[in-house]
Design an enzyme around this catalytic site. Sequence first.
Site, PDB file in Angstrom:
ATOM      1  N   CYS A 178     161.188  64.986  25.480  1.00 20.02           N
ATOM      2  CA  CYS A 178     160.249  65.729  24.632  1.00 20.02           C
ATOM      3  C   CYS A 178     158.950  64.963  24.468  1.00 20.02           C
ATOM      4  O   CYS A 178     158.848  63.780  24.809  1.00 20.02           O
ATOM      5  CB  CYS A 178     160.845  65.934  23.228  1.00 20.02           C
ATOM      6  SG  CYS A 178     162.456  66.754  23.197  1.00 20.02           S
ATOM      7  N   ASP A 238     127.963  46.122  22.241  1.00 16.36           N
ATOM      8  CA  ASP A 238     129.293  45.602  22.566  1.00 16.36           C
ATOM      9  C   ASP A 238     130.330  45.974  21.512  1.00 16.36           C
ATOM     10  O   ASP A 238     131.517  46.130  21.825  1.00 16.36           O
ATOM     11  CB  ASP A 238     129.251  44.081  22.729  1.00 16.36           C
ATOM     12  CG  ASP A 238     128.601  43.670  24.052  1.00 16.36           C
ATOM     13  OD1 ASP A 238     128.419  44.547  24.909  1.00 16.36           O
ATOM     14  OD2 ASP A 238     128.294  42.479  24.215  1.00 16.36           O
TER      15      ASP A 238
END
Length: 458
Positions: free
Chosen positions: A32, A436
């Site tokens: 699942c 960054d």
Amino acid sequence: MDAEAQYEAVSSRDARFDGEFFFAVATTGIYCRPSCPAITPRRKNVRFFPTAAAAQGHGFRACRRCRPDAVPGSAAWNARADVVARAMRMIGDGVVDREGVPGLATRLGYSTRQVQRQLTAEVGAGPVALARAQRAHSARVLLQTTTLPVTEIAFAAGFASVRQFNDTVRQIYARTPSALREEAGARATGPGVATAAGVPLRLAYRGAYAVKETFDLLAAEAVEHVEEVVGDLGRRTYRRTLRLPHGTAVVAVAEAAPAHTTARQGWLDARIHLTDPRDLTTAVQRLRRLFDLDADPYAVDERLGADARLAPLVARTPGLRSPGAADPDECAVRALTGTRGAAALVETYGKRLDVPDGTLTHLFPEPGTLAAHPDPHLAALATALADATLRLDAGADRDEAARVLRTLPGINEETVALIRTRALGDPDVGAAPGEDAWRPWRSYARRHLALAVAAGEQ
């Protein structure tokens, strides 16, 4: 995530992890998605797998309630640039079905044994098993949404024989192909007769989806005769033509209803008209890349929302996507020429559809057709694409593509960044100082900032 964290996600039915991993229950033989609504099994009976193919390879069948084969793909394959991620993107695009494992390995620059070993070690299945799982999903969709005969569906989904098709469907879904079709109330027609209505699909995504902003962008960029956005705000439909490995297609994707945008998982309704059913998998994957449906908005919004500059923008537009491209070569040409220039190319060099669909009458010209264009910059780009000096396909090396682009005349850094973001689907394109902190989601940060500029706020 370790197994205990995964079990906690399963216990809470956390849809954030649908497609990121799968769980199987030893006592039932079923696998699942984490958000499956069934009663949570005991921990001792649960096993975890990184892909549906890995679960299938261990003998587990797909759950009938949660349809684990229909979940969004893992965001990791788009975020990463290593060989496994590139291989997963190419398998999704149907390379194994068209070229086999040797073709995949050649594109990656590795031996077939190395590709097999790396994929098996990381995702629990080799390229054949991964492609087989994808074929089974395509077969189920065709069985339940078209009137194609079963024999035609077998080959359209990429199976080598009807027997292989029947065996795979029985193993994965625990039903015969005919039983799968009966569940949906579909009936087959005679050989060679396909549905004129196209293949209806739900293109799943996880988390919030800023659908308005995506459709706004596509509407602003639409190239006449190739694509269009029609309808009223909130009920728009994006339509376009596609050139595919075996034929052509006209695809349509509907703007999601408002209720979908804040759901833990939603979908975009699509309809795909194919001249050759074998192109279904490739067409679906290209739409997923165009609409950035495999993104992880939870991770993106958490990282960018921690930045003081971006926090109010993220709060205002949660789930903002960084759209990709349905045709990366076309995207590169359009990045160089702009929308108006691209429309002129379609008028002069575009191939007319055999059967036009309303205002959609042409395919965007192929690179080989544009290689002799009088504009030397466009000709150089088209030549590089046509002779594969520049590769922008689903599994292309992004750094190498950027390097080649920088050697071409007329390609500046802004164009390189645009092609890398859209054609190559790179989620982390950025170069300005101070960005960054936004890694690895700088492409999404730039989308937020672009919207703010358009609104006159930056």
